[in-house]
Design an enzyme around this catalytic site. Sequence first.
Site, PDB file in Angstrom:
ATOM      1  N   ASP A 172      14.018  19.708 -33.433  1.00  0.00           N
ATOM      2  CA  ASP A 172      14.775  18.506 -33.800  1.00  0.00           C
ATOM      3  C   ASP A 172      16.278  18.694 -33.859  1.00  0.00           C
ATOM      4  O   ASP A 172      17.023  17.722 -33.872  1.00  0.00           O
ATOM      5  CB  ASP A 172      14.297  17.991 -35.162  1.00  0.00           C
ATOM      6  CG  ASP A 172      14.789  18.876 -36.301  1.00  0.00           C
ATOM      7  OD1 ASP A 172      14.746  20.119 -36.151  1.00  0.00           O
ATOM      8  OD2 ASP A 172      15.223  18.333 -37.326  1.00  0.00           O
TER       9      ASP A 172
ATOM     10  N   CYS B 239       3.438   1.780   2.712  1.00  0.00           N
ATOM     11  CA  CYS B 239       4.722   1.100   2.498  1.00  0.00           C
ATOM     12  C   CYS B 239       5.656   1.988   1.679  1.00  0.00           C
ATOM     13  O   CYS B 239       6.849   2.110   1.972  1.00  0.00           O
ATOM     14  CB  CYS B 239       4.518  -0.215   1.747  1.00  0.00           C
ATOM     15  SG  CYS B 239       3.363  -1.351   2.510  1.00  0.00           S
TER      16      CYS B 239
ATOM     17  N   CYS C 107       0.841  -1.202   0.000  1.00  0.00           N
ATOM     18  CA  CYS C 107       0.000   0.000   0.000  1.00  0.00           C
ATOM     19  C   CYS C 107       0.870   1.243   0.000  1.00  0.00           C
ATOM     20  O   CYS C 107       2.094   1.171   0.086  1.00  0.00           O
ATOM     21  CB  CYS C 107      -0.942   0.009   1.201  1.00  0.00           C
ATOM     22  SG  CYS C 107      -0.092   0.183   2.779  1.00  0.00           S
TER      23      CYS C 107
ATOM     24  N   ASP D 176       9.786  24.661 -33.978  1.00  0.00           N
ATOM     25  CA  ASP D 176      10.900  25.017 -34.848  1.00  0.00           C
ATOM     26  C   ASP D 176      10.402  24.820 -36.284  1.00  0.00           C
ATOM     27  O   ASP D 176       9.482  24.032 -36.514  1.00  0.00           O
ATOM     28  CB  ASP D 176      12.087  24.099 -34.548  1.00  0.00           C
ATOM     29  CG  ASP D 176      13.180  24.218 -35.586  1.00  0.00           C
ATOM     30  OD1 ASP D 176      13.618  25.343 -35.854  1.00  0.00           O
ATOM     31  OD2 ASP D 176      13.580  23.172 -36.129  1.00  0.00           O
TER      32      ASP D 176
ATOM     33  N   ASP E  22      18.183  23.435 -31.219  1.00  0.00           N
ATOM     34  CA  ASP E  22      16.924  23.448 -30.468  1.00  0.00           C
ATOM     35  C   ASP E  22      17.098  22.961 -29.030  1.00  0.00           C
ATOM     36  O   ASP E  22      16.185  23.107 -28.215  1.00  0.00           O
ATOM     37  CB  ASP E  22      15.877  22.550 -31.152  1.00  0.00           C
ATOM     38  CG  ASP E  22      15.427  23.115 -32.489  1.00  0.00           C
ATOM     39  OD1 ASP E  22      15.184  24.331 -32.549  1.00  0.00           O
ATOM     40  OD2 ASP E  22      15.338  22.340 -33.453  1.00  0.00           O
TER      41      ASP E  22
END
Length: 753
Positions: free
Chosen positions: A638, A23, A20, A441, A642
């Site tokens: 990409d 824990c 649970c 971009d 960037d």
Amino acid sequence: MTDIELKTRPISIDIEGMTCASCVSRVEKALLKVPSVTAASVNLATERATVQLADTSNVDALLKAIEKAGYTGKQTDHSQHMHGGHQHHDEDAGVLKRDVTIAAVLTLPLFVLEMGSHFFMDFHMALLSLVPQQALYIAYFVVASIVLFVPGWRFFKIGIPALLRGAPEMNSLVALGAGAAYLFSVVVTFAPQWLPAQTQYVYYESATVIVTLILVGRLLEALAKGRTGEAIQRLVREQAKTARVQRNGQTVELPIEQVVAGDIIVVRPGEKIATDGEIVDGQSNIDESMISGEPLPVSKGVGALVVGGTLNTSGSFNFRATKVGGDTMLAQIIRMVEEAQGGKLPIQAVVDKITLWFVPAVIALAVATFGVWTIWGPEPAYVFGMVNAVAVLIIACPCAMGLATPTSIMVGTGRAAELGVLFRKSEALQQLRDVTVVAFDKTGTLTKGKPELTDIILDDDFEHDEVLALVAAVEARSEHPIGAAIVAAAEKAGLRLGEVTEFNSLPGRGVQARVDGRLVAIGAQRQFAHLDFADFDAATQKLADEGKTPVFAVIDDKLAAAIVVADTIKPSSKAVIAALHAKGIKTAMISGDNRRTAEAIARQLGIDEVRAEVLPAGKIEALNSLREGDRKVAYVGDGINDAPALAAADIGIAVGTGTDAAIESADVVLLGGDLKGVLDAIAVSRATMKNIWENLFWAFGYNVVLIPVAAGVLFPAFGILLSPMIGAGAMALSSVFVVGNAQRLRGVKGAKL
């Protein structure tokens, strides 16, 4: 950044025995007390801890701390995921199936006999006429003892020590509840003189039904948990198990573990590619849908890169292994998904703080319930007190609260991976839902990033193929990207290129040569001032409005054509922008291109805001300007340039076909480079957060409503009490509901454009 931060390394530890959210909190506290630990996060659904450790030699101290807290830990072996996956839940389910069978077979007759006696007096009298009551009670005692201390022993083995350590958890509640019902019944069976006559009832059936129902709930939960990890297992199954390798002049079949970088691997039609590499001989069509989502096979020849786990559909080839084992793209994808599944959302921190105190509060409430009923309840007062206290202990369900968030994360990130979206950080799931602006971009993200021939506007005296063949023949000698695009277009059209002589490159002006004796010159308009461009003025203006700049072809000193080579828009870009607008999300474009070109692209796509002529260092400033008004901004890019913007944005989304630097800086990675993944990522984020709130509403609402009912608040007005058996069933149902609800995320649909 401090020295400790620089040296910190993440360590993963598999933990057994957690049941649970209490824990989870206790294991985290134990780990944080270990010297050199700078951060610790424990996930109940994956049963794994991720620890930031300054001294990696201190792993033994982590395992000892976990053991001292009452659990078992071992350092995660990531290699097992590459060779068959994590089987822990399957093992749990197997043991639980056995124990549920034992408990159910023994509990069912006990339940029928005891409940039948309660509801049907004739049945009760007939039973007593056959078996004396004391003998019946002893038989009940034997059956209940087997159920509680064989399949149900796990609750006592874990729950009682936790209680004695002052750190009670869910097992403690079950052990106290079932144990109290059992012990009271034992006293009634063997020492009835200790109790008033009107209280001498046994509750063996309650104790056994409680254990059986909770075991059933655990089994269903384990089975459901196993399904939450299916996305990773599906990825694991994509890997080839063996490879045909050239060694010492022979081709031998080796287990994948024995392949090393530099090996030459032979691939036949229909085989999976064993590892990442580069084709050195042959050609084929390869199904890369696993990583790109594209259904059509990709044609590849010498020099092309191949990815492990993809399928060779036709042809044979040899390739040189460049990345093996944990370095392959497939291994990295699995690792990213696992890390996201093992992470925590900001909302989970609040849940963990509540659940840390939940179990002690329930025990205190159970004690208070017993006290109130004993003092003010009707006779037999302390029997009512005991039954209601047991009901409070049994019905409380910290499991559901602990599982509400991590199970949704597991299923959501797994489903995203199937859609080609990798959440590198689980926090992105929560944050992406709130994004109000998506900034893109331009080059390589909204556009293909590769110049293509887009237009040839001809003079009436010339033919398309004639002009293209002549111009391509000249440009084949040029190294300019524009020339390469023209040559590629001619090759695609299957045109024959003539013989070139007298080739001359004029820097800054263009090129000229003779092709099969005809004089061909290509350059900007200013290079041909002696020619009349009147017939091309309208077309040139239209191209300018689109942000395109033509070059001109002059053949035998006659103006033949205006030729446009441009970085073309990806097919999905416009539809993605429209779909974002439909979701109420604004769009922006950040580009280093000149303003006229950038704005022309933005007009074609329907983008709301443009930041043009932005240098790489200025992209962060451009992002900050988009944040004005407390807007949350996601950035999609990409390239290497960037990376700073991806890291600085509220959510960085890297196109997976981009550079490693961009991918490493991002929170989300789109495999294959299709911008549709932006929509899929947002859809998964929104669906997952909605699912989490549903789970939390159920988990907390269930406890808020039913714990007071179990304590007996409805009894004075309505005479309603909640049986511990019903409480056990409701508790089991609560966890199963939460885990089952999370499974609905497997049905999240990818965007259709």
